[in-house]
Design an enzyme around this catalytic site. Structure first.
Site, short mmCIF file in Angstrom:
data_model
loop_
_atom_site.label_atom_id
_atom_site.label_comp_id
_atom_site.label_asym_id
_atom_site.label_seq_id
_atom_site.Cartn_x
_atom_site.Cartn_y
_atom_site.Cartn_z
CE LYS A 228 -2.34 -3.33 2.42
NZ LYS A 228 -1.77 -4.48 3.15
CG HIS A 402 -5.48 -4.91 9.24
ND1 HIS A 402 -4.93 -4.08 8.29
CD2 HIS A 402 -5.68 -6.11 8.63
CE1 HIS A 402 -4.82 -4.72 7.14
NE2 HIS A 402 -5.25 -5.96 7.31
CE LYS A 404 -0.69 -5.63 7.49
NZ LYS A 404 -1.70 -6.46 8.08
CG ASP A 409 16.87 -3.31 22.01
OD1 ASP A 409 16.32 -4.16 22.72
OD2 ASP A 409 17.88 -3.56 21.32
#
Length: 484
Positions: A228, A402, A404, A409
């Protein structure tokens, strides 16, 4: 009549016997290719057995979903790479000259060798949270386009949001902006011709990413272009998890609210975002668009270190899987992962276990209710083996999570389109933006903490207490993990 009937019966019997023989010959020949090309020994054995025992079902299944290299794309990329590489080389040379990375640490060296794109400084990155903020930012950017507009989505629907995207592209084309629209043929299979015709008639260049377009390899159905991307004039870019559909604006009665994230980037990293669009566009159209390849620093004055990671089944290596393995192995005290589809392979599971055993705070954030039933089931199968090493799996209970994202760290974070599953690791074309910046990492951390608060800690005991039929279904779903 009886004699004629007997002749017909014998001919029919001979015909089916010939078909049966051809099916087994095809199965045997295909099994040789499967043994030679399948990535794991277990996968090769499974395909070889099924192709030789039930070739009628296994042969078409193998040619549709059994391969992990997108051969037609690889061939076209190599055949005329000299036509696209001068533009990419121009960007790489300019970025290294004008926006050098003074650290040149092992991390940057690894990433640049993996993808052949440079790490850049002089960027500003903005984290966008959920539909309203994401689409208002994208549409404002599209309204500012003066030269060209690149739009690429996996799913585009002909609903109210899809029509708004269409109107933005139409308005830009009417202003004289060069608009290029790329969508995935399978992800956007319900997009009507009328939607596309209106764009074409107004001068928008429209193409679908078709994995079956190579006439010599017509059955590559398992590959998707999951990227996208929106790019405005080579100066602003957006990428991340959100597609174009009203469900992303909480219109899905079963899954709402839809929890997602994208990033807006300004600076030399924008040219790096253009690179995968250029390759995808070239694959679909054979055309090389005239784009701005001269990187410029972000106007905000911030200097965030950014690396753009386009990955896919045409790469030299399994770049997506290698990248996430690298991130897991580099974590020293924190590793937080958010993915709606969590179906890792054995090497990822082992790496997560080792990170937890090193004392790293490893947390996995997944949705309680997923829109993919098989993924939802198979996800349960990883809880016990990860839990015993100290990995915590949180199930988000307030809507469908939804996005990602990855936090390593205190200073490294990543947002993109890639899930923690075999499809993203090896079958999909994906794009991820890694940012090395403590301030941005803090924003990502706050996003995680907000969603951890709306989650519950999962445990292996939950699965043990479920009905035997459910536990069996979980194990069966695990067997199909490589093609989910």
């Amino acid at each position: 009549m009886k004699k004629w009937a007997e002749i017909t019966r014998r001919r029919r019997k001979s015909f089916f016997a010939a078909l049966l023989a051809l099916a087994h010959i095809a199965g045997a020949l295909t099994s040789v290719q499967a043994v030679m090309e399948t990535r794991t020994a277990q996968g090769a054995i499974a395909w070889a057995v099924s192709l030789n025992t039930i070739p009628y079902a296994a042969v078409p299944a193998y040619w549709a979903v059994g391969r992990t290299k997108f051969e037609g794309y690889v061939k076209k990329r190599q055949d005329r790479i000299d036509e696209t590489s001068p533009f990419v080389r121009q960007f790489i040379d300019s970025a290294k000259k004008d926006f050098p990375d003074p650290d040149q640490d092992i991390e940057a060296h690894f990433l640049e060798r993996l993808i052949r794109l440079p790490t850049t400084r002089g960027n500003d990155v903005q984290l966008l949270r959920n539909g309203e903020e994401i689409y208002s930012s994208i549409f404002r950017g599209m309204e500012s386009a003066e030269d060209y507009l690149l739009v690429q989505f996996y799913i585009v629907r002909d609903d109210d949001l899809g029509k708004k995207l269409q109107q933005q592209m139409l308005a830009a084309a009417q202003r004289g902006v060069r608009v290029k629209f790329l969508y995935d043929q399978i992800g956007s299979r319900k997009l009507p011709h009328s939607y596309l015709d209106a764009l074409r008639q107004s001068g928008v260049k429209v193409h679908s990413f078709i994995s079956t377009r190579d006439r010599f390899r017509p059955f590559q159905l398992n590959f998707r272009n999951h990227r996208k991307i929106v790019v405005v004039d080579g100066r602003q870019a957006w990428l991340g998890g959100a597609n174009i559909g009203e469900e992303y604006l909480h219109a899905d009665p079963k899954l709402s609210p839809w929890i997602d994230a994208m990033v807006k980037v300004e600076g030399p990293a924008v040219q790096a975002v253009q690179v995968p669009f250029l390759e995808d566009w070239y694959w679909t159209s054979g055309d090389i668009p005239d784009l701005d390849w001269a990187p410029q620093a972000a106007s905000t004055g911030k200097s965030r270190k950014v690396f753009v990671l386009p990955t896919g089944p045409a790469d030299r290596f399994e770049t997506c899987a290698l990248y996430f393995l690298h991130m897991i192995n580099n974590a020293t005290h924190r590793l937080w992962i958010a993915s709606p589809y969590f179906v890792p392979d054995e090497q990822i599971v082992s790496a997560l276990q080792m990170a937890a055993l090193r004392g790293v705070d490893v947390r996995i954030l997944i949705p309680e209710n997923c829109d993919n039933f098989m993924v939802n089931l198979s996800g349960w199968s990883y809880v016990a083996e990860l839990e015993k090493a100290g990995v915590e799996i949180y199930r988000h209970t307030n809507g469908f999570l939804h996005y990602k994202a990855l936090l390593v760290d205190d200073s490294v974070s990543a947002v993109g389109t890639a899930n923690f599953d075999n499809r993203s690791f090896r079958l999909n074309f994906e794009i991820t933006l890694e940012v090395e910046d403590e301030e941005f990492a803090q924003e990502v951390k706050e996003m995680f903490l907000h969603d951890f608060a709306d989650s519950r800690l999962s445990s292996a005991k939950e699965l043990e207490e479920r009905h035997f039929i459910f536990r069996l279904a979980v194990r069966v779903a695990r067997l199909f993990a490589p093609i989910q």
